[in-house]
Design a protein around this motif. Structure first.
Motif, PDB file in Angstrom:
ATOM      1  N   UNK A 156       0.869  -1.172   0.000  1.00  0.00           N
ATOM      2  CA  UNK A 156       0.000   0.000   0.000  1.00  0.00           C
ATOM      3  C   UNK A 156       0.910   1.228   0.000  1.00  0.00           C
ATOM      4  N   UNK A 157       0.339   2.402  -0.233  1.00  0.00           N
ATOM      5  CA  UNK A 157       1.132   3.625  -0.235  1.00  0.00           C
ATOM      6  C   UNK A 157       1.721   3.903   1.137  1.00  0.00           C
ATOM      7  N   UNK A 158       2.999   4.290   1.186  1.00  0.00           N
ATOM      8  CA  UNK A 158       3.567   4.819   2.423  1.00  0.00           C
ATOM      9  C   UNK A 158       3.053   6.243   2.627  1.00  0.00           C
ATOM     10  N   UNK A 195       5.598   6.592  -7.390  1.00  0.00           N
ATOM     11  CA  UNK A 195       6.061   7.118  -6.112  1.00  0.00           C
ATOM     12  C   UNK A 195       6.057   8.643  -6.161  1.00  0.00           C
ATOM     13  N   UNK A 196       6.257   9.244  -5.003  1.00  0.00           N
ATOM     14  CA  UNK A 196       6.354  10.698  -4.866  1.00  0.00           C
ATOM     15  C   UNK A 196       7.788  11.054  -4.515  1.00  0.00           C
ATOM     16  N   UNK A 197       8.350  12.027  -5.222  1.00  0.00           N
ATOM     17  CA  UNK A 197       9.701  12.507  -4.913  1.00  0.00           C
ATOM     18  C   UNK A 197       9.775  13.987  -5.272  1.00  0.00           C
ATOM     19  N   UNK A 198       9.775  14.847  -4.260  1.00  0.00           N
ATOM     20  CA  UNK A 198       9.858  16.280  -4.465  1.00  0.00           C
ATOM     21  C   UNK A 198       8.501  16.924  -4.682  1.00  0.00           C
ATOM     22  N   UNK A 221       8.587  12.851   0.137  1.00  0.00           N
ATOM     23  CA  UNK A 221       8.598  11.637  -0.664  1.00  0.00           C
ATOM     24  C   UNK A 221       7.615  10.617  -0.120  1.00  0.00           C
ATOM     25  N   UNK A 222       7.326   9.627  -0.938  1.00  0.00           N
ATOM     26  CA  UNK A 222       6.510   8.489  -0.530  1.00  0.00           C
ATOM     27  C   UNK A 222       6.666   7.386  -1.555  1.00  0.00           C
ATOM     28  N   UNK A 223       6.800   6.154  -1.100  1.00  0.00           N
ATOM     29  CA  UNK A 223       6.810   5.000  -1.992  1.00  0.00           C
ATOM     30  C   UNK A 223       5.372   4.553  -2.195  1.00  0.00           C
ATOM     31  N   UNK A 224       4.979   4.385  -3.457  1.00  0.00           N
ATOM     32  CA  UNK A 224       3.611   3.999  -3.767  1.00  0.00           C
ATOM     33  C   UNK A 224       3.415   2.497  -3.761  1.00  0.00           C
ATOM     34  N   UNK A 237      -1.919  16.455  -2.246  1.00  0.00           N
ATOM     35  CA  UNK A 237      -1.353  15.596  -3.280  1.00  0.00           C
ATOM     36  C   UNK A 237      -1.143  16.349  -4.597  1.00  0.00           C
ATOM     37  N   UNK A 238      -1.858  17.449  -4.795  1.00  0.00           N
ATOM     38  CA  UNK A 238      -1.648  18.261  -5.999  1.00  0.00           C
ATOM     39  C   UNK A 238      -0.279  18.931  -5.995  1.00  0.00           C
ATOM     40  N   UNK A 239       0.308  19.067  -4.814  1.00  0.00           N
ATOM     41  CA  UNK A 239       1.603  19.719  -4.679  1.00  0.00           C
ATOM     42  C   UNK A 239       2.759  18.729  -4.763  1.00  0.00           C
ATOM     43  N   UNK A 240       2.442  17.420  -4.832  1.00  0.00           N
ATOM     44  CA  UNK A 240       3.464  16.390  -4.861  1.00  0.00           C
ATOM     45  C   UNK A 240       3.862  16.066  -6.304  1.00  0.00           C
ATOM     46  N   UNK A 241       5.152  15.765  -6.506  1.00  0.00           N
ATOM     47  CA  UNK A 241       5.646  15.357  -7.819  1.00  0.00           C
ATOM     48  C   UNK A 241       5.600  13.829  -7.902  1.00  0.00           C
ATOM     49  N   UNK A 242       4.777  13.319  -8.823  1.00  0.00           N
ATOM     50  CA  UNK A 242       4.535  11.881  -8.919  1.00  0.00           C
ATOM     51  C   UNK A 242       5.282  11.306 -10.119  1.00  0.00           C
TER      52      UNK A 242
END
Length: 325
Positions: A96-98, A133-136, A178-181, A156-161
């Motif tokens: 699941x998403x972190x 994933x999300x990074x930056x 960041x987040x691992x998807x 989430x609109x501000x996250x780089x996917x």
């Protein structure tokens, strides 16, 4: 006495974890247990890696360092870190998403937690269809704008996917959100630190029905709001050659694809070397020992060992990690 060391897995149950790690390692866990991480090489005081091969079986990381000092870590590494092993080597199964999260730098972590900061990198071992994933950040922002997105439910609109595929590599310095998807199997190299500031956890609850703790104020202090870099590393792997994918003050990481036999010369390196298997299997020979290294396993090669032969019947993919002086 020193030889390539393998360690007992240290499995971590996580709300977002799955079954891939114990299956890969052929370790039995209860059906309802979700394993998110394996600390493959760890010097955390609460999670000391313990050797499971050869004459040093049963010795933990601190005992090894205190006994062998520079022969184990490397002279300069031992002078800098003493009995503290400087890296934490993990495999991560994101079923699941972190959480959306950030880590502090050395200065912040020292003041607030008497700890190292947490700069890390990811190598995608495997990724299911449509994984990401999300990074930056998606754009350079500010604390005020971040708060506006956060409070309005539009964070989430501000996250780089980024979509992910096997072999993708990302460098995640302290301060980068960041987040691992879900669907990613990741090899992670990081500073020895277990400090994570959760920013947003998708309103999840743990198995007891409780929301997980968030760390809003700490995260606000740690975030680099101007970081809209992807962190993705572009590289071209080559058979039997070490190709660099990360180089910072905390660690150097190379991708090493082994086809047949490759000999590694570490005579000019004053550091231990960690080899993480991220695909296939291989045999690793030093002057005095031979080990098998299967996918999702890691070995620590003490600094006193200055040469290895690595052989794969077919092919193997390794990450080669060390600290440059």
């Amino acid at each position: 006495m020193l030889y390539p060391l393998k360690f007992n897995p240290i499995l971590k149950e996580m709300i977002w974890g799955g079954k891939k790690i114990p299956q890969k390692l052929n370790v039995d866990v209860d059906e309802d247990v979700k394993i998110g991480e394996n600390f493959a090489v760890s010097g955390l005081k609460s999670d000391q890696s313990v050797v499971n091969n050869g004459p040093l079986a049963g010795k933990n990381m601190m005992e090894l360092i205190e006994t062998y000092k520079g022969d184990f870590l490397g002279t300069k590494v031992y002078q800098q870190f003493g009995s503290n092993f400087p890296l934490l080597i993990k495999y991560i199964d994101a079923n699941d998403d972190l959480s959306i999260q950030v880590h502090p730098n050395d200065e912040q972590a020292k003041i607030k937690h008497n700890s190292f900061g947490k700069t890390e990198m990811w190598y995608v071992v495997d990724a299911e269809a449509n994984s990401g994933l999300v990074s930056g950040f998606s754009k350079q922002t500010s604390a005020e704008e971040f708060e506006q997105y956060h409070s309005s439910g539009k964070l989430m609109e501000l996250m780089q996917k980024h979509p992910t595929a096997a072999g993708d590599t990302f460098f995640i310095p302290a301060g980068k959100v960041h987040s691992i998807g879900a669907g990613n199997l990741i090899a992670e190299i990081q500073q020895t630190s277990d400090i994570t500031y959760r920013i947003y956890d998708f309103d999840r609850r743990d198995k007891f029905g409780n929301p997980r703790e968030l760390h809003h104020e700490l995260a606000m202090d740690a975030m680099n709001f101007s970081d809209n870099e992807s962190g993705k590393v572009e590289y071209t792997a080559k058979d039997n050659e070490s190709v660099n994918v990360a180089a910072c003050q905390y660690f150097t990481t190379n991708v090493l694809n082994v086809s047949g036999v490759v000999n590694k010369d570490y005579s000019q390196l004053d550091s231990f070397v960690i080899l993480m298997n991220v695909g296939g299997k291989c045999t690793i020979k030093s002057a005095d020992a031979t080990i098998e290294l299967n996918e999702m396993e890691a070995t620590l090669v003490p600094a006193a060992i200055k040469g290895l032969e690595i052989a794969a019947d077919e092919t193997a993919k390794l990450l080669e990690v060390y600290i440059e002086g």
